[in-house]
Write a protein that holds these residues in place. Structure first.
Motif, PDB file in Angstrom:
ATOM      1  N   ASP A  59       0.853  -1.187   0.000  1.00  0.00           N
ATOM      2  CA  ASP A  59       0.000   0.000   0.000  1.00  0.00           C
ATOM      3  C   ASP A  59       0.887   1.234   0.000  1.00  0.00           C
ATOM      4  O   ASP A  59       1.910   1.279   0.703  1.00  0.00           O
ATOM      5  CB  ASP A  59      -0.908   0.016   1.229  1.00  0.00           C
ATOM      6  CG  ASP A  59      -1.975  -1.067   1.179  1.00  0.00           C
ATOM      7  OD1 ASP A  59      -2.163  -1.693   0.107  1.00  0.00           O
ATOM      8  OD2 ASP A  59      -2.626  -1.300   2.211  1.00  0.00           O
ATOM      9  N   LEU A  60       0.511   2.241  -0.794  1.00  0.00           N
ATOM     10  CA  LEU A  60       1.237   3.506  -0.862  1.00  0.00           C
ATOM     11  C   LEU A  60       0.431   4.561  -0.120  1.00  0.00           C
ATOM     12  O   LEU A  60      -0.797   4.617  -0.258  1.00  0.00           O
ATOM     13  CB  LEU A  60       1.447   3.922  -2.318  1.00  0.00           C
ATOM     14  CG  LEU A  60       2.123   2.888  -3.226  1.00  0.00           C
ATOM     15  CD1 LEU A  60       2.238   3.430  -4.647  1.00  0.00           C
ATOM     16  CD2 LEU A  60       3.482   2.489  -2.691  1.00  0.00           C
ATOM     17  N   THR A  61       1.113   5.393   0.661  1.00  0.00           N
ATOM     18  CA  THR A  61       0.422   6.402   1.460  1.00  0.00           C
ATOM     19  C   THR A  61       1.062   7.773   1.271  1.00  0.00           C
ATOM     20  O   THR A  61       2.221   7.882   0.865  1.00  0.00           O
ATOM     21  CB  THR A  61       0.440   6.043   2.962  1.00  0.00           C
ATOM     22  OG1 THR A  61       1.788   6.052   3.427  1.00  0.00           O
ATOM     23  CG2 THR A  61      -0.179   4.677   3.213  1.00  0.00           C
ATOM     24  N   HIS A  62       0.290   8.797   1.576  1.00  0.00           N
ATOM     25  CA  HIS A  62       0.751  10.186   1.570  1.00  0.00           C
ATOM     26  C   HIS A  62       1.455  10.553   0.256  1.00  0.00           C
ATOM     27  O   HIS A  62       2.540  11.141   0.255  1.00  0.00           O
ATOM     28  CB  HIS A  62       1.677  10.460   2.767  1.00  0.00           C
ATOM     29  CG  HIS A  62       1.009  10.259   4.077  1.00  0.00           C
ATOM     30  ND1 HIS A  62       0.911   9.030   4.681  1.00  0.00           N
ATOM     31  CD2 HIS A  62       0.377  11.139   4.892  1.00  0.00           C
ATOM     32  CE1 HIS A  62       0.262   9.151   5.822  1.00  0.00           C
ATOM     33  NE2 HIS A  62      -0.087  10.420   5.967  1.00  0.00           N
ATOM     34  N   LEU A  63       0.831  10.206  -0.853  1.00  0.00           N
ATOM     35  CA  LEU A  63       1.425  10.468  -2.160  1.00  0.00           C
ATOM     36  C   LEU A  63       1.308  11.936  -2.553  1.00  0.00           C
ATOM     37  O   LEU A  63       0.273  12.565  -2.333  1.00  0.00           O
ATOM     38  CB  LEU A  63       0.737   9.618  -3.235  1.00  0.00           C
ATOM     39  CG  LEU A  63       0.921   8.111  -3.135  1.00  0.00           C
ATOM     40  CD1 LEU A  63       0.101   7.412  -4.212  1.00  0.00           C
ATOM     41  CD2 LEU A  63       2.376   7.726  -3.246  1.00  0.00           C
ATOM     42  N   THR A  64       2.385  12.455  -3.141  1.00  0.00           N
ATOM     43  CA  THR A  64       2.360  13.766  -3.782  1.00  0.00           C
ATOM     44  C   THR A  64       2.943  13.594  -5.176  1.00  0.00           C
ATOM     45  O   THR A  64       3.868  12.796  -5.386  1.00  0.00           O
ATOM     46  CB  THR A  64       3.178  14.825  -3.013  1.00  0.00           C
ATOM     47  OG1 THR A  64       4.533  14.396  -2.912  1.00  0.00           O
ATOM     48  CG2 THR A  64       2.596  15.078  -1.638  1.00  0.00           C
ATOM     49  N   PHE A  65       2.371  14.314  -6.121  1.00  0.00           N
ATOM     50  CA  PHE A  65       2.808  14.224  -7.516  1.00  0.00           C
ATOM     51  C   PHE A  65       3.016  15.632  -8.039  1.00  0.00           C
ATOM     52  O   PHE A  65       2.098  16.459  -7.992  1.00  0.00           O
ATOM     53  CB  PHE A  65       1.744  13.487  -8.342  1.00  0.00           C
ATOM     54  CG  PHE A  65       2.162  13.225  -9.755  1.00  0.00           C
ATOM     55  CD1 PHE A  65       3.040  12.195 -10.046  1.00  0.00           C
ATOM     56  CD2 PHE A  65       1.678  13.997 -10.792  1.00  0.00           C
ATOM     57  CE1 PHE A  65       3.429  11.941 -11.349  1.00  0.00           C
ATOM     58  CE2 PHE A  65       2.067  13.758 -12.098  1.00  0.00           C
ATOM     59  CZ  PHE A  65       2.937  12.725 -12.375  1.00  0.00           C
ATOM     60  N   ASN A  66       4.231  15.927  -8.498  1.00  0.00           N
ATOM     61  CA  ASN A  66       4.574  17.265  -8.978  1.00  0.00           C
ATOM     62  C   ASN A  66       5.093  17.202 -10.403  1.00  0.00           C
ATOM     63  O   ASN A  66       5.706  16.197 -10.809  1.00  0.00           O
ATOM     64  CB  ASN A  66       5.642  17.908  -8.099  1.00  0.00           C
ATOM     65  CG  ASN A  66       5.168  18.121  -6.688  1.00  0.00           C
ATOM     66  OD1 ASN A  66       4.029  18.502  -6.463  1.00  0.00           O
ATOM     67  ND2 ASN A  66       6.023  17.867  -5.726  1.00  0.00           N
ATOM     68  N   LEU A  67       4.886  18.284 -11.132  1.00  0.00           N
ATOM     69  CA  LEU A  67       5.384  18.410 -12.493  1.00  0.00           C
ATOM     70  C   LEU A  67       6.143  19.723 -12.596  1.00  0.00           C
ATOM     71  O   LEU A  67       5.749  20.737 -12.005  1.00  0.00           O
ATOM     72  CB  LEU A  67       4.204  18.409 -13.475  1.00  0.00           C
ATOM     73  CG  LEU A  67       4.562  18.534 -14.947  1.00  0.00           C
ATOM     74  CD1 LEU A  67       3.771  17.527 -15.764  1.00  0.00           C
ATOM     75  CD2 LEU A  67       4.298  19.952 -15.447  1.00  0.00           C
ATOM     76  N   SER A  68       7.245  19.703 -13.338  1.00  0.00           N
ATOM     77  CA  SER A  68       7.994  20.928 -13.606  1.00  0.00           C
ATOM     78  C   SER A  68       8.552  20.849 -15.019  1.00  0.00           C
ATOM     79  O   SER A  68       8.578  19.780 -15.637  1.00  0.00           O
ATOM     80  CB  SER A  68       9.125  21.124 -12.590  1.00  0.00           C
ATOM     81  OG  SER A  68      10.101  20.109 -12.747  1.00  0.00           O
ATOM     82  N   TYR A  69       8.984  21.985 -15.505  1.00  0.00           N
ATOM     83  CA  TYR A  69       9.588  22.040 -16.836  1.00  0.00           C
ATOM     84  C   TYR A  69      11.082  22.311 -16.665  1.00  0.00           C
ATOM     85  O   TYR A  69      11.467  23.320 -16.066  1.00  0.00           O
ATOM     86  CB  TYR A  69       8.942  23.141 -17.673  1.00  0.00           C
ATOM     87  CG  TYR A  69       7.474  22.882 -17.930  1.00  0.00           C
ATOM     88  CD1 TYR A  69       7.071  21.875 -18.786  1.00  0.00           C
ATOM     89  CD2 TYR A  69       6.497  23.647 -17.300  1.00  0.00           C
ATOM     90  CE1 TYR A  69       5.726  21.634 -19.025  1.00  0.00           C
ATOM     91  CE2 TYR A  69       5.153  23.408 -17.532  1.00  0.00           C
ATOM     92  CZ  TYR A  69       4.770  22.405 -18.391  1.00  0.00           C
ATOM     93  OH  TYR A  69       3.440  22.158 -18.617  1.00  0.00           O
ATOM     94  N   PRO A  70      11.938  21.429 -17.185  1.00  0.00           N
ATOM     95  CA  PRO A  70      13.384  21.628 -17.049  1.00  0.00           C
ATOM     96  C   PRO A  70      13.834  22.948 -17.671  1.00  0.00           C
ATOM     97  O   PRO A  70      13.237  23.436 -18.634  1.00  0.00           O
ATOM     98  CB  PRO A  70      13.983  20.439 -17.812  1.00  0.00           C
ATOM     99  CG  PRO A  70      12.886  19.425 -17.879  1.00  0.00           C
ATOM    100  CD  PRO A  70      11.607  20.200 -17.909  1.00  0.00           C
TER     101      PRO A  70
END
Length: 156
Positions: A59-70
Motif C-alpha cells: 500500500d502507498l500512502t501520503h502520495l504527492t505528484f509534482n510536475l515541472s519544466y526543465p
C-alpha cells in the motif's frame, strides 16, 4: 544417544532450509505504472491527466505528484525548482493507493503566470516527481521517484 542427536540436527537443518528459502517481497518502484491519459494546451496553460497504478504489492500512502519544466542550458537541461502540484481525482488527503489500485492526478500548469521566461523552459519534456511512503507491516517507509515523464511512461 546418537539417534537423538541425528534427529535434532535433521530438524535444525530442515528449519534452516524452510526459512532460508522463503523470499520476503521487496518494494520495487518499477511496479508503479505511469500512463498519460490526456494533455491539453489552451490559453497559455497546459492541462495534464496522469494515471498511476500501484502494482508493487504494498500500500502507498501520503502520495504527492509534482510536475515541472526543465531549464534549458547550453549542454542540455537542469532541474527547475518551480513545480506544480497534481491533485488526485479522489481529492482526499492524504492520497493513499492500495496495491492493485489506480488513481489519476490532474495538473494545471499556467505557463506564463508561473514560468515567466518561457524561452528557457523545455515544455516538450516535463519532469515529474512522485513521493510518498509504502507500508511494510506497521512501518511506513519513504520512497521517491523523479525524472522525465516520457521515461516513466515509455518504460512499459
Amino acid at each position: 544417544m546418537k539417534k537423538k542427536h541425528l534427529i535434532i540436527i535433521s530438524l535444525i537443518m530442515l528449519l534452516v532450509v524452510l526459512f532460508g528459502c522463503s523470499k520476503k517481497q521487496q518494494f520495487n518502484d518499477e511496479n508503479i505504472i505511469f500512463n498519460v491519459v490526456n494533455i491539453h494546451s489552451a490559453n497559455e496553460s497546459n492541462y495534464y491527466t496522469i494515471e498511476i497504478t500501484n502494482k508493487t504489492g504494498f500500500d502507498l500512502t501520503h502520495l504527492t505528484f509534482n510536475l515541472s519544466y526543465p531549464i534549458k542550458t547550453s549542454n542540455g537541461s537542469k532541474g527547475n525548482p518551480f513545480v506544480v502540484e497534481g491533485e488526485a481525482d479522489n481529492s482526499t488527503r492524504p492520497v493513499n493507493l492500495k496495491s492493485g489500485e489506480t488513481t489519476k492526478f490532474s495538473i494545471f500548469a499556467p505557463i506564463n503566470e508561473v514560468f515567466s521566461d518561457t524561452d528557457l523552459l523545455d515544455f516538450e519534456n516535463p519532469s515529474v516527481k512522485l513521493k510518498g511512503y509504502f507500508k511494510e507491516g506497521n512501518n511506513e517507509i519513504p520512497f521517491g521517484m523523479s525524472g522525465g515523464l516520457s521515461f516513466f511512461v515509455d518504460r512499459y
